[in-house]
Design a protein around this motif. Structure first.
Motif, PDB file in Angstrom:
ATOM      1  N   GLU A 245      -3.236  -2.265  -2.249  1.00 35.99           N
ATOM      2  CA  GLU A 245      -4.298  -1.376  -1.749  1.00 35.99           C
ATOM      3  C   GLU A 245      -4.163  -0.025  -2.416  1.00 35.99           C
ATOM      4  O   GLU A 245      -3.056   0.431  -2.687  1.00 35.99           O
ATOM      5  CB  GLU A 245      -4.185  -1.208  -0.234  1.00 35.99           C
ATOM      6  CG  GLU A 245      -5.319  -0.359   0.330  1.00 35.99           C
ATOM      7  CD  GLU A 245      -5.144  -0.079   1.799  1.00 35.99           C
ATOM      8  OE1 GLU A 245      -6.067  -0.392   2.555  1.00 35.99           O
ATOM      9  OE2 GLU A 245      -4.094   0.471   2.182  1.00 35.99           O
TER      10      GLU A 245
ATOM     11  N   SER B  91       0.843  -1.196   0.000  1.00 32.95           N
ATOM     12  CA  SER B  91       0.000   0.000   0.000  1.00 32.95           C
ATOM     13  C   SER B  91       0.876   1.243   0.000  1.00 32.95           C
ATOM     14  O   SER B  91       2.092   1.171   0.215  1.00 32.95           O
ATOM     15  CB  SER B  91      -0.882  -0.001   1.257  1.00 32.95           C
ATOM     16  OG  SER B  91      -0.061   0.057   2.411  1.00 32.95           O
TER      17      SER B  91
ATOM     18  N   ARG C  33     -10.086   2.358   5.649  1.00 32.10           N
ATOM     19  CA  ARG C  33      -9.581   2.470   7.013  1.00 32.10           C
ATOM     20  C   ARG C  33     -10.394   1.592   7.970  1.00 32.10           C
ATOM     21  O   ARG C  33     -11.451   1.074   7.637  1.00 32.10           O
ATOM     22  CB  ARG C  33      -9.570   3.931   7.484  1.00 32.10           C
ATOM     23  CG  ARG C  33      -8.797   4.827   6.523  1.00 32.10           C
ATOM     24  CD  ARG C  33      -7.833   5.734   7.187  1.00 32.10           C
ATOM     25  NE  ARG C  33      -6.950   5.066   8.132  1.00 32.10           N
ATOM     26  CZ  ARG C  33      -6.230   5.716   9.028  1.00 32.10           C
ATOM     27  NH1 ARG C  33      -6.322   7.019   9.138  1.00 32.10           N
ATOM     28  NH2 ARG C  33      -5.420   5.080   9.818  1.00 32.10           N
TER      29      ARG C  33
ATOM     30  N   LYS D  49      -4.469   7.640   3.465  1.00 29.80           N
ATOM     31  CA  LYS D  49      -5.120   7.550   4.772  1.00 29.80           C
ATOM     32  C   LYS D  49      -5.553   8.905   5.324  1.00 29.80           C
ATOM     33  O   LYS D  49      -6.602   9.021   5.905  1.00 29.80           O
ATOM     34  CB  LYS D  49      -4.176   6.892   5.768  1.00 29.80           C
ATOM     35  CG  LYS D  49      -3.929   5.442   5.425  1.00 29.80           C
ATOM     36  CD  LYS D  49      -3.402   4.684   6.603  1.00 29.80           C
ATOM     37  CE  LYS D  49      -3.042   3.276   6.210  1.00 29.80           C
ATOM     38  NZ  LYS D  49      -4.176   2.540   5.642  1.00 29.80           N
TER      39      LYS D  49
ATOM     40  N   ASN E  49     -11.446  -5.338   6.210  1.00 33.23           N
ATOM     41  CA  ASN E  49     -11.439  -4.609   7.494  1.00 33.23           C
ATOM     42  C   ASN E  49     -12.698  -4.904   8.305  1.00 33.23           C
ATOM     43  O   ASN E  49     -13.271  -4.015   8.941  1.00 33.23           O
ATOM     44  CB  ASN E  49     -11.272  -3.090   7.285  1.00 33.23           C
ATOM     45  CG  ASN E  49      -9.813  -2.716   7.096  1.00 33.23           C
ATOM     46  OD1 ASN E  49      -8.963  -3.591   6.898  1.00 33.23           O
ATOM     47  ND2 ASN E  49      -9.498  -1.431   7.147  1.00 33.23           N
TER      48      ASN E  49
ATOM     49  N   GLY F 293      -0.638   4.246   1.544  1.00 37.08           N
ATOM     50  CA  GLY F 293      -1.605   5.127   2.205  1.00 37.08           C
ATOM     51  C   GLY F 293      -0.966   6.195   3.068  1.00 37.08           C
ATOM     52  O   GLY F 293      -1.553   7.262   3.274  1.00 37.08           O
TER      53      GLY F 293
ATOM     54  N   GLU G 117     -12.895  -2.117   1.640  1.00 34.74           N
ATOM     55  CA  GLU G 117     -12.848  -2.076   3.104  1.00 34.74           C
ATOM     56  C   GLU G 117     -14.169  -1.480   3.581  1.00 34.74           C
ATOM     57  O   GLU G 117     -14.576  -0.399   3.132  1.00 34.74           O
ATOM     58  CB  GLU G 117     -11.647  -1.248   3.577  1.00 34.74           C
ATOM     59  CG  GLU G 117     -10.333  -1.988   3.305  1.00 34.74           C
ATOM     60  CD  GLU G 117      -9.098  -1.360   3.917  1.00 34.74           C
ATOM     61  OE1 GLU G 117      -8.072  -2.053   4.003  1.00 34.74           O
ATOM     62  OE2 GLU G 117      -9.134  -0.169   4.297  1.00 34.74           O
TER      63      GLU G 117
ATOM     64  N   GLU H  98      -9.132   1.443  -0.094  1.00 31.79           N
ATOM     65  CA  GLU H  98      -8.938   1.929   1.281  1.00 31.79           C
ATOM     66  C   GLU H  98     -10.258   2.376   1.898  1.00 31.79           C
ATOM     67  O   GLU H  98     -11.085   3.015   1.226  1.00 31.79           O
ATOM     68  CB  GLU H  98      -7.950   3.105   1.240  1.00 31.79           C
ATOM     69  CG  GLU H  98      -7.698   3.793   2.556  1.00 31.79           C
ATOM     70  CD  GLU H  98      -6.924   2.936   3.543  1.00 31.79           C
ATOM     71  OE1 GLU H  98      -7.568   2.265   4.373  1.00 31.79           O
ATOM     72  OE2 GLU H  98      -5.683   2.934   3.488  1.00 31.79           O
TER      73      GLU H  98
ATOM     74  N   ALA I 227     -11.944   8.254   3.798  1.00 32.77           N
ATOM     75  CA  ALA I 227     -10.948   7.613   2.920  1.00 32.77           C
ATOM     76  C   ALA I 227     -11.683   6.850   1.830  1.00 32.77           C
ATOM     77  O   ALA I 227     -12.830   6.424   2.022  1.00 32.77           O
ATOM     78  CB  ALA I 227     -10.059   6.655   3.720  1.00 32.77           C
ATOM     79  N   GLY I 228     -10.987   6.698   0.701  1.00 26.07           N
ATOM     80  CA  GLY I 228     -11.546   5.913  -0.395  1.00 26.07           C
ATOM     81  C   GLY I 228     -12.907   6.436  -0.834  1.00 26.07           C
ATOM     82  O   GLY I 228     -13.059   7.615  -1.163  1.00 26.07           O
TER      83      GLY I 228
END
Ligand SMILES: O=C(O)[C@H](CS(=O)(=O)O)OP(=O)(O)O
Length: 276
Positions: free
Chosen positions: A147, A119, A182, A151, A240, A121, A218, A180, A188-189
């Motif tokens: 990923e 990743s 988190r 972040k 996640n 991030g 995630e 992503e 995020a994402g």
């Protein structure tokens, strides 16, 4: 295909929507995050939920804070149940920032990890470096998962860049690309700060991504899991997931919870409603 838990139950009661244990189902992967479970809790998790877990991520750098005997036993136990086990991407990024890539990868191998998350991030990574790591990881025997997403800083998602990055990662041999989200599922994402979905970004990804089945989302929050399941179906890859939710998520996938029970009568009803 998922294991049936017991022959005491009629198959239609185990999977009333018919999307998980039937011949067409069971492909959606679940990645559970372990942020430092003790040995008994980890053992309990696998004793109860191993059939519903495909991957375990030892979150961020918690692996290095875990006593060796416990870490080795977690790795062995996960592998003995056919589960991919890897560290969090942040740990690899930290190793790279310290100039310890070779030492880090060798240590993961020596410990017996079978998965590697790549990743960027927290620290930037060039395309060249990302590609090199994907190939190196496979050469070393890891199943490589990449990923996409930053972040911190609420950076807007650039769909074209995601699609380009994911496509190259997959061509190089990455098994899946994680979007992503988190551990918090926020900021995020494809998630806004309040955890709600950026629906336009989400739709654009689905429209532009040549291999949407290779994306793992995630989705730590139940509302996010429900939305993704209702929109993409019971076999969407979800990551996640909290260790407490591994079995509950499988119930959602199978239509054994109110949020998805509608699938029993009409498996595509909500999918169509959400995307049109
Ligand atoms: O485990 C990690 O390294 C992090 C966890 S979080 O995003 O900080 O909550 O996730 P990853 O998706 O592996 O980068």
């Amino acid at each position: 295909m998922r294991e049936a838990q017991s022959d005491r139950w009629h198959p239609a009661l185990q999977d009333p929507a018919g999307g998980r244990t039937g011949t067409a189902g069971g492909t959606g992967k679940t990645m559970v995050m372990d942020k430092g479970l003790g040995p008994s809790a980890f053992s309990d998790l696998l004793h109860m939920s191993a059939p519903y877990i495909d991957m375990i991520k030892l979150g961020f750098g918690t692996a290095v804070l875990t006593p060796d005997d416990i870490l080795l036993s977690k790795i062995d136990h996960a592998k003995s149940r056919g589960i991919l086990i890897m560290t969090g991407g942040t740990f690899l990024e930290t190793a790279l920032a310290l100039g310890l890539q070779n030492e880090f990868l060798a240590q993961l191998r020596q410990l017996g990890f079978n998965g590697l998350e790549i990743s960027d991030g927290s620290f930037p990574m060039t395309r060249k470096k990302r590609s090199e790591l994907i190939l190196r990881g496979q050469d070393m025997g890891f199943t490589v998962i990449t990923e996409y997403g930053k972040k911190l800083g609420g950076q807007p998602l650039t769909i074209g860049h995601f699609v380009e990055t994911a496509t190259i990662d997959l061509e190089l041999g990455a098994e899946l690309v994680i979007m992503e989200g988190r551990e918090s599922g926020s900021g995020a994402g494809v998630y806004n700060e309040d955890g709600s979905l950026k629906e336009q970004d989400f739709r654009s990804i689905l429209q532009s991504m040549p291999l949407p089945d290779k994306v793992m989302w995630e989705a730590p929050r139940k509302e996010q899991q429900v939305f993704l399941l209702q929109t993409l179906g019971p076999n969407v890859h979800l990551g996640n997931i909290s260790f407490q939710d591994a079995t509950a998520l499988e119930a959602l996938r199978r239509g054994l919870r109110g949020d998805t029970a509608c699938w029993v009568e009409n498996p595509t009803a909500d999918m169509e409603g959400k995307l049109n």
